[in-house]
Design an enzyme around this catalytic site. Structure first.
Site, PDB file in Angstrom:
ATOM      1  N   ARG A 212     -30.990   7.712  10.398  1.00 57.24           N
ATOM      2  CA  ARG A 212     -31.496   8.087   9.074  1.00 57.24           C
ATOM      3  C   ARG A 212     -31.632   9.598   9.039  1.00 57.24           C
ATOM      4  O   ARG A 212     -32.194  10.197   9.949  1.00 57.24           O
ATOM      5  CB  ARG A 212     -32.843   7.423   8.800  1.00 57.24           C
TER       6      ARG A 212
ATOM      7  N   ASP B 126      -7.747  30.006   9.663  1.00 55.67           N
ATOM      8  CA  ASP B 126      -7.846  28.632  10.174  1.00 55.67           C
ATOM      9  C   ASP B 126      -7.844  27.631   9.014  1.00 55.67           C
ATOM     10  O   ASP B 126      -7.268  26.540   9.116  1.00 55.67           O
ATOM     11  CB  ASP B 126      -9.128  28.458  10.992  1.00 55.67           C
ATOM     12  N   GLY B 127      -8.475  28.018   7.901  1.00 58.96           N
ATOM     13  CA  GLY B 127      -8.499  27.154   6.718  1.00 58.96           C
ATOM     14  C   GLY B 127      -7.086  26.901   6.189  1.00 58.96           C
ATOM     15  O   GLY B 127      -6.792  25.800   5.708  1.00 58.96           O
TER      16      GLY B 127
ATOM     17  N   GLU C 241     -12.598  17.729  11.557  1.00 59.14           N
ATOM     18  CA  GLU C 241     -13.696  16.758  11.585  1.00 59.14           C
ATOM     19  C   GLU C 241     -13.793  15.935  10.316  1.00 59.14           C
ATOM     20  O   GLU C 241     -13.204  16.253   9.288  1.00 59.14           O
ATOM     21  CB  GLU C 241     -15.059  17.449  11.819  1.00 59.14           C
TER      22      GLU C 241
END
Ligand code: NAP
Ligand code: MN
Length: 261
Positions: free
Chosen positions: A146, A45-46, A121
């Site tokens: 935060r 996938d990379g 993403e």
């Protein structure tokens, strides 16, 4: 037809590349890494993420095919044992296309404006000091975050980092993107929603960084090389990433094979 290959740097993937090159060229196809009709990723996938990042300026034109030479993946459809079937189907042009939504990322800050596309993403984080980020949805203030960071993922990226953060797995036919939190601090001063949010395709979110020591911004497997990011706008890109499908491999079957059985 013109094609290009992107391979993982190992001998096995190189051997598969040679076989694909020989068969397609003998079949009358042309190797053209500048303007390919098909980009074949060979690896994991990379490797497919690398192929996407290399060719995402041609999204309206290019179709991706992903062959895996390691363990079964999400983008990778074909095993090495099925290679002959794939090559036969490619030469016969027996395929359909399926489009996966792509995230468009626009950034501004100390080093000027820049933009990226992501297939999986965007993440924004600071592992050493907490980030403070004003989150706006469609231009309206939503919350002040935060904590360690935020992850904005596409549907096809939802099984990656997003899933590790407790985000929902979303079918890639759904035109949406989602935001998940990375270790938010919730106390009397700072309060976040605490759950993943899913946005529909016409929406946009702005992340205005109020305070950070040294923010790290990643898109897919890559790191943006400036620490002085001030604002980030995310929305779905007008083009999807087109994948050539030569056989059925339902998404929920992939999810089952990867995570359950
Ligand atoms: P990597 O460190 O080798 O990738 C981590 C794993 O995520 C690999 O097993 C990779 O598959 C798999 N993967 C990639 N995209 C996926 C997807 N859409 N659905 C399910 N699994 C997926 O680095 P990489 O191969 O360059 O991949 C970068 C991606 O790693 C990022 O985009 C992010 O999604 C993910 N990641 C996850 C975490 C986490 O879960 N804590 C942290 C950082 C990054 P292959 O082995 O087939 O390449
Ligand atoms: Mn990998």
């Amino acid at each position: 037809m013109r094609f290009a290959t992107i391979i993982r740097a190992d001998d096995h993937s190189e051997a598969i590349k040679q076989k694909i090159m020989t068969t397609l060229v003998e079949g009358g196809w042309e190797y053209d890494e500048h303007r390919p009709d098909f980009v074949i990723s060979i690896g994991g996938d990379g490797t497919m993420l690398q192929a996407f990042q290399q060719y995402n300026y041609q999204l309206h034109h290019v179709k991706f095919i992903a062959v895996h030479t390691g363990s079964l993946g999400f983008y990778t459809d074909w095993t090495v044992e099925e290679l002959d079937d794939l090559l036969t189907a490619m030469l016969a042009k027996h395929y359909t296309t399926v489009g996966f939504p792509v995230l468009e990322i626009m950034m501004d800050g100390g080093c000027g404006a820049c933009s990226y596309l992501a297939l999986n993403e965007l993440t924004i984080s600071d592992p050493a000091k907490t980030l403070k980020i004003d989150v706006k949805i469609d231009g309206e203030h939503f919350e002040t975050f935060r904590g360690t960071g935020l992850c904005i993922s596409t549907p096809s990226g939802s099984t990656g980092y997003n899933k590790s953060l407790g985000g929902a797995v979303i079918h890639p036919r759904v035109e949406a993107f989602q935001m998940t939190e990375i270790a938010s601090i919730n106390n009397k001063v700072y309060r976040t929603i605490g759950s993943p949010l899913v946005f529909y395709k016409k929406q946009y979110i702005d992340l205005d960084i109020q305070y950070s020591n040294s923010v790290t911004v990643t898109y897919d497997h890559l790191v943006h090389d400036c620490l002085a990011v001030a604002t980030i706008r995310c929305r779905l890109h007008r083009h999807k990433a087109q994948f050539a499908r030569f056989k059925k491999r339902p998404f929920w079957e992939r999810v089952n094979n990867s995570f359950i059985e």
